[in-house]
Every structure is written in C-alpha cells, then in structure tokens.
Write a protein that holds these residues in place. Sequence first.
Motif, PDB file in Angstrom:
ATOM      1  N   PRO A 235      69.146  35.177  55.250  1.00  0.00           N
ATOM      2  CA  PRO A 235      68.751  34.057  54.390  1.00  0.00           C
ATOM      3  C   PRO A 235      69.083  34.270  52.919  1.00  0.00           C
ATOM      4  O   PRO A 235      69.388  33.316  52.202  1.00  0.00           O
ATOM      5  CB  PRO A 235      67.236  33.974  54.597  1.00  0.00           C
ATOM      6  N   TYR A 236      69.007  35.534  52.472  1.00  0.00           N
ATOM      7  CA  TYR A 236      69.166  35.829  51.048  1.00  0.00           C
ATOM      8  C   TYR A 236      70.184  36.951  50.852  1.00  0.00           C
ATOM      9  O   TYR A 236      70.318  37.841  51.680  1.00  0.00           O
ATOM     10  CB  TYR A 236      67.837  36.259  50.429  1.00  0.00           C
ATOM     11  N   ARG A 270      69.034  27.971  48.494  1.00  0.00           N
ATOM     12  CA  ARG A 270      70.121  27.119  48.001  1.00  0.00           C
ATOM     13  C   ARG A 270      70.246  27.334  46.509  1.00  0.00           C
ATOM     14  O   ARG A 270      69.281  27.691  45.828  1.00  0.00           O
ATOM     15  CB  ARG A 270      69.878  25.651  48.343  1.00  0.00           C
ATOM     16  N   ALA A 271      71.434  27.100  45.981  1.00  0.00           N
ATOM     17  CA  ALA A 271      71.720  27.461  44.597  1.00  0.00           C
ATOM     18  C   ALA A 271      70.953  26.616  43.597  1.00  0.00           C
ATOM     19  O   ALA A 271      70.650  27.068  42.506  1.00  0.00           O
ATOM     20  CB  ALA A 271      73.227  27.355  44.334  1.00  0.00           C
ATOM     21  N   GLY A 272      70.647  25.372  43.902  1.00  0.00           N
ATOM     22  CA  GLY A 272      69.928  24.540  42.966  1.00  0.00           C
ATOM     23  C   GLY A 272      70.851  23.781  42.031  1.00  0.00           C
ATOM     24  O   GLY A 272      72.074  23.760  42.202  1.00  0.00           O
ATOM     25  N   ASP A 273      70.284  23.173  41.009  1.00  0.00           N
ATOM     26  CA  ASP A 273      71.027  22.342  40.063  1.00  0.00           C
ATOM     27  C   ASP A 273      71.534  23.202  38.916  1.00  0.00           C
ATOM     28  O   ASP A 273      70.742  23.696  38.114  1.00  0.00           O
ATOM     29  CB  ASP A 273      70.114  21.236  39.531  1.00  0.00           C
ATOM     30  N   PRO A 274      72.848  23.391  38.770  1.00  0.00           N
ATOM     31  CA  PRO A 274      73.372  24.229  37.688  1.00  0.00           C
ATOM     32  C   PRO A 274      73.003  23.736  36.294  1.00  0.00           C
ATOM     33  O   PRO A 274      72.947  24.511  35.358  1.00  0.00           O
ATOM     34  CB  PRO A 274      74.885  24.164  37.905  1.00  0.00           C
ATOM     35  N   ARG A 318      81.379  29.850  51.466  1.00  0.00           N
ATOM     36  CA  ARG A 318      81.761  30.144  50.096  1.00  0.00           C
ATOM     37  C   ARG A 318      80.550  30.120  49.170  1.00  0.00           C
ATOM     38  O   ARG A 318      79.521  29.520  49.471  1.00  0.00           O
ATOM     39  CB  ARG A 318      82.786  29.112  49.598  1.00  0.00           C
ATOM     40  N   VAL A 319      80.686  30.756  48.013  1.00  0.00           N
ATOM     41  CA  VAL A 319      79.587  30.823  47.060  1.00  0.00           C
ATOM     42  C   VAL A 319      79.215  29.439  46.554  1.00  0.00           C
ATOM     43  O   VAL A 319      78.051  29.181  46.216  1.00  0.00           O
ATOM     44  CB  VAL A 319      79.955  31.755  45.886  1.00  0.00           C
ATOM     45  N   ASP A 320      80.161  28.501  46.505  1.00  0.00           N
ATOM     46  CA  ASP A 320      79.864  27.145  46.040  1.00  0.00           C
ATOM     47  C   ASP A 320      79.669  26.167  47.198  1.00  0.00           C
ATOM     48  O   ASP A 320      79.661  24.957  47.003  1.00  0.00           O
ATOM     49  CB  ASP A 320      80.972  26.637  45.121  1.00  0.00           C
ATOM     50  N   SER A 321      79.507  26.683  48.409  1.00  0.00           N
ATOM     51  CA  SER A 321      79.318  25.837  49.577  1.00  0.00           C
ATOM     52  C   SER A 321      77.869  25.365  49.670  1.00  0.00           C
ATOM     53  O   SER A 321      76.943  26.069  49.255  1.00  0.00           O
ATOM     54  CB  SER A 321      79.681  26.605  50.849  1.00  0.00           C
ATOM     55  N   PRO A 322      77.630  24.171  50.224  1.00  0.00           N
ATOM     56  CA  PRO A 322      76.248  23.740  50.454  1.00  0.00           C
ATOM     57  C   PRO A 322      75.623  24.361  51.705  1.00  0.00           C
ATOM     58  O   PRO A 322      74.437  24.163  51.953  1.00  0.00           O
ATOM     59  CB  PRO A 322      76.393  22.220  50.620  1.00  0.00           C
ATOM     60  N   ARG A 323      76.408  25.106  52.500  1.00  0.00           N
ATOM     61  CA  ARG A 323      75.912  25.634  53.771  1.00  0.00           C
ATOM     62  C   ARG A 323      75.300  27.023  53.595  1.00  0.00           C
ATOM     63  O   ARG A 323      75.751  28.003  54.177  1.00  0.00           O
ATOM     64  CB  ARG A 323      77.047  25.665  54.793  1.00  0.00           C
ATOM     65  N   HIS A 324      74.267  27.080  52.779  1.00  0.00           N
ATOM     66  CA  HIS A 324      73.611  28.346  52.479  1.00  0.00           C
ATOM     67  C   HIS A 324      72.222  28.380  53.123  1.00  0.00           C
ATOM     68  O   HIS A 324      71.733  27.396  53.664  1.00  0.00           O
ATOM     69  CB  HIS A 324      73.480  28.521  50.968  1.00  0.00           C
ATOM     70  N   ALA A 340      70.760  26.340  59.068  1.00  0.00           N
ATOM     71  CA  ALA A 340      70.949  26.506  57.633  1.00  0.00           C
ATOM     72  C   ALA A 340      69.880  25.690  56.911  1.00  0.00           C
ATOM     73  O   ALA A 340      70.088  24.506  56.617  1.00  0.00           O
ATOM     74  CB  ALA A 340      72.345  26.068  57.229  1.00  0.00           C
ATOM     75  N   ARG A 341      68.777  26.312  56.640  1.00  0.00           N
ATOM     76  CA  ARG A 341      67.687  25.597  55.957  1.00  0.00           C
ATOM     77  C   ARG A 341      68.115  25.186  54.552  1.00  0.00           C
ATOM     78  O   ARG A 341      67.775  24.093  54.090  1.00  0.00           O
ATOM     79  CB  ARG A 341      66.448  26.485  55.902  1.00  0.00           C
ATOM     80  N   GLY A 342      68.842  26.063  53.876  1.00  0.00           N
ATOM     81  CA  GLY A 342      69.328  25.712  52.548  1.00  0.00           C
ATOM     82  C   GLY A 342      70.312  24.562  52.581  1.00  0.00           C
ATOM     83  O   GLY A 342      70.346  23.731  51.668  1.00  0.00           O
TER      84      GLY A 342
END
Length: 352
Positions: A235-236, A270-274, A318-324, A340-342
Amino acid sequence: MSPVLDTVKEWLNPNWGRARTVPPMDTGLRPNLRLDAAAELLPAGEYEPDDVVATAAGLAFSSGNDVFAVRADEVTRLVSFGGPVTALTVRDDQIVAAVEGRGLVSVAQSGETEDLCTDAPVTGCVTALATDGAALLATVGSTKVSEWSRALVSGDRSGLLVRVDGARAEVVAERLAWPSGVGVAAGEVLLSLSLDHRIEARSAPGGRGRVLSANLPVYPGRVHVAGDDWWFAAPYIRNRVTELLLDEPGLLAEMTEKISPEEWFVPRLRAGDPFTDTMQMGQLRVLGVVKSWAPARSCGLVFRTDSTGRVADSAHARVDSPRHGVTGLTVHNGHVIAAARGGRNLLRLEDA
C-alpha cells in the motif's frame, strides 16, 4: 534508545551507528508499467475497494461499510454494515468480514449474515484475515491507534496476531509493528510487519518468526497464497524524507503538533492535490507536473515472492499514475486481481 546514546555509540564506533536506509527497487522489484496496463473491473471512481477475495460465485470486495459481489461484470451489494469493513477472507465458500466495532461476521452469497466472533481483540483495527483449517487468523494493526500514519509517526508496536476458533479469540502474538497481512502456506503462517518493512514465517501462530524478507523498500501489506507463489500488496512506499523525520523526534513532534494529519510528510494511498501539497522531495518539478523519476509519496505495487522470500516478480504503476494504493489482492481465473483503494478500482493483471 535515546538519540543522545545513539550519537555517543556512533562516535565511539561508527559501525555501531544506526541510520535508516531505503534500499533501491531492484531485481524482482524493478519498476514496470504492468499495473498501468491492467484492466479495470469497476466503473471509474464509484467505489473504494479495500480488500478483495475470490469465491465460487466470482469476486467480492469491501468498500467502506459494504461488501459487493462482481458477477458477469455486474456489481451488486451483498450487505451493508454499521461500520467499516476492514478485511475479508473466504472459508467454506462463505465470506468472512471484519467489521469495525462489531467483530468477525460470516456473509453468505445471498447476503445473509451471522456473527462469528465478537470478542474484544477482533472488534477494532483488524487489518487482515486468513483461514487456518477450521480456525481463522486475524491481524490487529494496533490496540492504541486506529490509523496507519499515526502508528508510523508514534512508533507504535501494539499490534496483535489473533487466532479465532469457534466464537473465541485468542491472542497468540503481541507487540507487533502494525501487522498488515497474514496467510498460511506449507504449514507456516506468513506475517507482514508493515512498520518493520519485513515478512516473517512462523511454524506456529504464536511461535518465533523466521525472517523471509527484510528491509524492503515498501511497507508490505496483505498476502494471497497461491501454491508456491505468495503475492503481497504494497500500500505504501518508503521515502527518505519520512525516514529522516522518524530519526528526528523533535522535528517529528513539531510536525504532528502543528500540521494537520492530511499534510504530514508520510506515505499515502494516493498522491493528493499538488496545488495544496507541500513542495518537498523534488516531487513537484515544473508547473506542478510530477515527473516519472520524482520520489513518490504514493505508489501502485504488488509483488510475488517464492518460498525463500526472494522477490521474484512485481507489477508497478508510474509515479504519476492514478492506480496507486493497492491494499488487497487475490488470484481469480489465473489472473491477479488488485484492489487499488488509492485508485478506486479493481485491477486485473493480464500478464500475471
């Protein structure tokens, strides 16, 4: 051990110094795009799957307070509870769900429910379930805090491994660093210790752990045993900024006291809002665009180990993918299914 004593020991002998390091994504963990190429099984953004299991009737997954079934590409709600569903497993073709504040509940394919165990050890913060013959095994992340991030910054080690036989829950191991995955393979119990970045095997649930994989670059999560192959969710992902904070108690205390938990410098699903995210770790480069080589706050990753603990295979986004934020996984019809909960979807790996 206190930072002052650590400093004195390192001054006396540099080899005694303790420093957190993050190993590289190498060998079986080498990055790829397999999660980005995976097929989505759910309508985009409608669910937040946390755990997923395979039954004779198809797939079932948890999302919030509900358990859903996926049959012939149709998603139907099996049951809705009064609290979050925190883990799933299957026993005798019955789904077993851990419900926060209630305990372990059996869910039939018709949606009918029956309480299995409501003893105190399994009524809160259950992170994973597994079937051990007629009994069940449950991991409890913490008995003091209910959130992974708070356990991380506080160094919490109050996690439990619980064996449930009938309606009775017995604590068989304690003082664990957020145990987040459990499985049974070849007569041994596999245990993911998230905050220790380690996977252990135990000949008995309450026995001493044998280290299979240590110092992983991720925080390992739930496990699915498929013969000699053991698939783990991650997950992390670990990062050097968080590791630095964990070695600086004063800075860590200031962060937790003065900054809202949403802005803590810890890994996320998930990365969140930049735009609102704090600029750090070189992640924001030009005009808010996240570069593929940037150190990540979140990741999309599942990996497979063999019986020796060697990471033999993995699937990344990928690091910028939404599939986190992969929090659960199973194998169904020869395909790995990742929750993929994120990324708010179920992903089917076509090449695994």
